[in-house]
Design a protein around this motif. Structure first.
Motif, PDB file in Angstrom:
ATOM      1  N   SER A  15      19.372 -29.341   8.331  1.00 31.02           N
ATOM      2  CA  SER A  15      19.789 -29.350   9.727  1.00 31.02           C
ATOM      3  C   SER A  15      19.548 -27.996  10.376  1.00 31.02           C
ATOM      4  CB  SER A  15      21.276 -29.701   9.838  1.00 31.02           C
ATOM      5  OG  SER A  15      22.072 -28.638   9.378  1.00 31.02           O
ATOM      6  N   LEU A  17      21.651 -26.341  12.154  1.00 28.01           N
ATOM      7  CA  LEU A  17      22.816 -25.483  11.986  1.00 28.01           C
ATOM      8  C   LEU A  17      22.774 -24.756  10.652  1.00 28.01           C
ATOM      9  CD1 LEU A  17      25.811 -27.436  13.524  1.00 28.01           C
ATOM     10  CD2 LEU A  17      24.147 -25.944  14.580  1.00 28.01           C
ATOM     11  N   GLN A 288      26.683 -22.848  17.601  1.00 22.91           N
ATOM     12  CA  GLN A 288      25.610 -23.769  17.982  1.00 22.91           C
ATOM     13  C   GLN A 288      26.107 -25.194  17.873  1.00 22.91           C
ATOM     14  OE1 GLN A 288      21.752 -22.849  16.505  1.00 22.91           O
ATOM     15  NE2 GLN A 288      20.960 -24.923  16.772  1.00 22.91           N
ATOM     16  N   ASP A 290      25.007 -29.220  17.428  1.00 27.16           N
ATOM     17  CA  ASP A 290      23.958 -30.095  16.928  1.00 27.16           C
ATOM     18  C   ASP A 290      24.280 -31.519  17.379  1.00 27.16           C
ATOM     19  OD1 ASP A 290      22.222 -31.728  15.451  1.00 27.16           O
ATOM     20  OD2 ASP A 290      22.118 -30.278  13.811  1.00 27.16           O
TER      21      ASP A 290
END
Length: 386
Positions: A15, A17, A288, A290
């Motif tokens: 991912s 992240l 962040q 996602d």
């Protein structure tokens, strides 16, 4: 300042992240790696009691143990332990459960060795000097002995590093009075939490660091508001975590008290969000979002050190840690309903050593959540500098 280098986000390696998280770390900070594989069985453990009063309910051996330690084993389990020659009165093995007790009698219960649950054993040294050592605790490793984990702990590996692998408890007692001592953790991380764990190597360092952690919590309980007070804290802890869902605000200050509640299968109860609990404060910052994975990478600075604080606070604001088996919503456990008597008292049986069967529902020590102790800022115990 210490920054740890290996998060436990294995399930999200692909991912965005996870890639962002890994990009902020460097493996150059690891100074040493140590650890010894766990023996098949631990050494067991001995519990000591002294009879101090003529409690009518505890005049007999079975009456004493089945009433005082009902959370350890059901009546049938204690009968098995007595008949299995696991209990001594005044250093003599006793197998008659109806043996009468007297004031001043010394009781010893020897819990037989057992195989503990699987746990990692390798530790990375991130910083070390003559006063303290900071290690990277992997997810799945308990810090101090307790419950099912009496040997497979960070403390055991620290002892073996100092005195040699698999040293006995007798060896530790003999060396405890000498000038050479093993490092001792001065704070805790949950079994499922990875990251920086600070350990003291001297009595002075232990007292100093313990006071730093206590002062940090004390400041937060006084309803401080000014940023100046934030800077006088002698220690601060920052974590990184994967939270479920998408946090709308870039920063959230959570000031939700945390207290104990009864929870079947856990004798001491569990910590939850509670208006009658002790003050607890966490600052959550979004790193962040996602949207594809429906999760948020956050950084959390805690101003108090309540048990499972981050797990509870993120759950309280509607974004529990990804994979958390216990704290699902509103800062409380997944299951509030009482378990059946089968789970609580082992009505259909008990464990091999006579104890209760393991609870069928989640408990605080269960792993699976994604939480990492990322940064620790402190004043050195002897150099008195950050």
């Amino acid at each position: 300042m210490l920054r740890e280098i290996f998060p436990p986000f294995a399930n999200f390696r692909g991912s965005a992240l996870f890639c962002l998280f890994m990009a902020t770390h460097s493996y150059d900070t690891v100074r040493e790696r140590f650890g010894h594989p766990w023996p098949e069985l631990n050494d067991g453990i001995v519990y000591s009691d002294t009879i101090k009063s003529n409690n009518p309910a505890a005049l007999t051996l079975i009456g004493f143990y089945s009433s005082k330690y009902i959370d350890s084993a059901p009546l049938e389990g204690w009968l098995q332990r007595i008949r299995n020659e696991q209990i001594k009165i005044d250093n003599k093995v006793v197998t008659n459960p109806d043996t009468l007790l007297s004031i001043g009698s010394n009781l010893l219960y020897h819990r037989i060795p057992w195989k503990e649950l699987d746990a990692p054993y390798m530790l990375d040294v991130l910083f070390e000097d003559s006063d303290m050592v900071a290690v990277n605790k992997p997810s799945g490793l308990q810090v101090l002995p307790g419950g099912l984990f009496q040997q497979r702990t960070v403390l055991s590996q620290l002892q073996w590093r100092t005195y040699g692998p698999y040293c006995s408890s007798q060896t530790l007692r003999l060396t405890s009075s000498s000038q050479v001592t093993h490092p001792i953790p001065v704070h805790r991380l949950g079994r499922g939490t990875s990251g920086i764990l600070l350990c003291a190597k001297t009595v002075h360092a232990k007292v100093h660091l313990a006071a730093c952690f206590a002062d940090a919590t004390s400041l937060a309980t006084k309803n401080r508001q000014s940023s100046e007070e934030l800077h006088i804290r002698r220690i601060s802890k920052t974590y990184r975590a994967l939270a479920t869902g998408i946090l709308e605000k870039d920063e959230v200050l959570v000031k939700q008290p945390i207290g104990l509640m009864r929870y079947s299968g856990v004798a001491s109860g569990i910590y939850v969000a509670s208006s009658s609990g002790k003050p607890a404060e966490s600052r959550v910052k979004v790193l962040q979002r996602d949207f594809r994975m429906n999760c948020t990478l956050v950084q959390v600075e805690i101003y108090t050190g309540r048990p499972h604080q981050i797990r509870i606070h993120l759950s309280f604001i509607g974004h529990p840690l990804l994979g958390d088996p216990l704290y699902i919503s509103s800062g409380g456990p997944k299951c509030f309903e009482s378990e059946s008597s089968v789970d609580i008292i082992g009505f259909k049986g008990f464990a091999q050593d006579g104890g209760h069967l393991r609870p069928s529902k989640p408990v605080p020590g269960d792993c699976g959540y994604h939480l990492h102790a990322h940064q620790l800022v402190l004043y050195h115990p002897t150099a008195y500098e950050v």
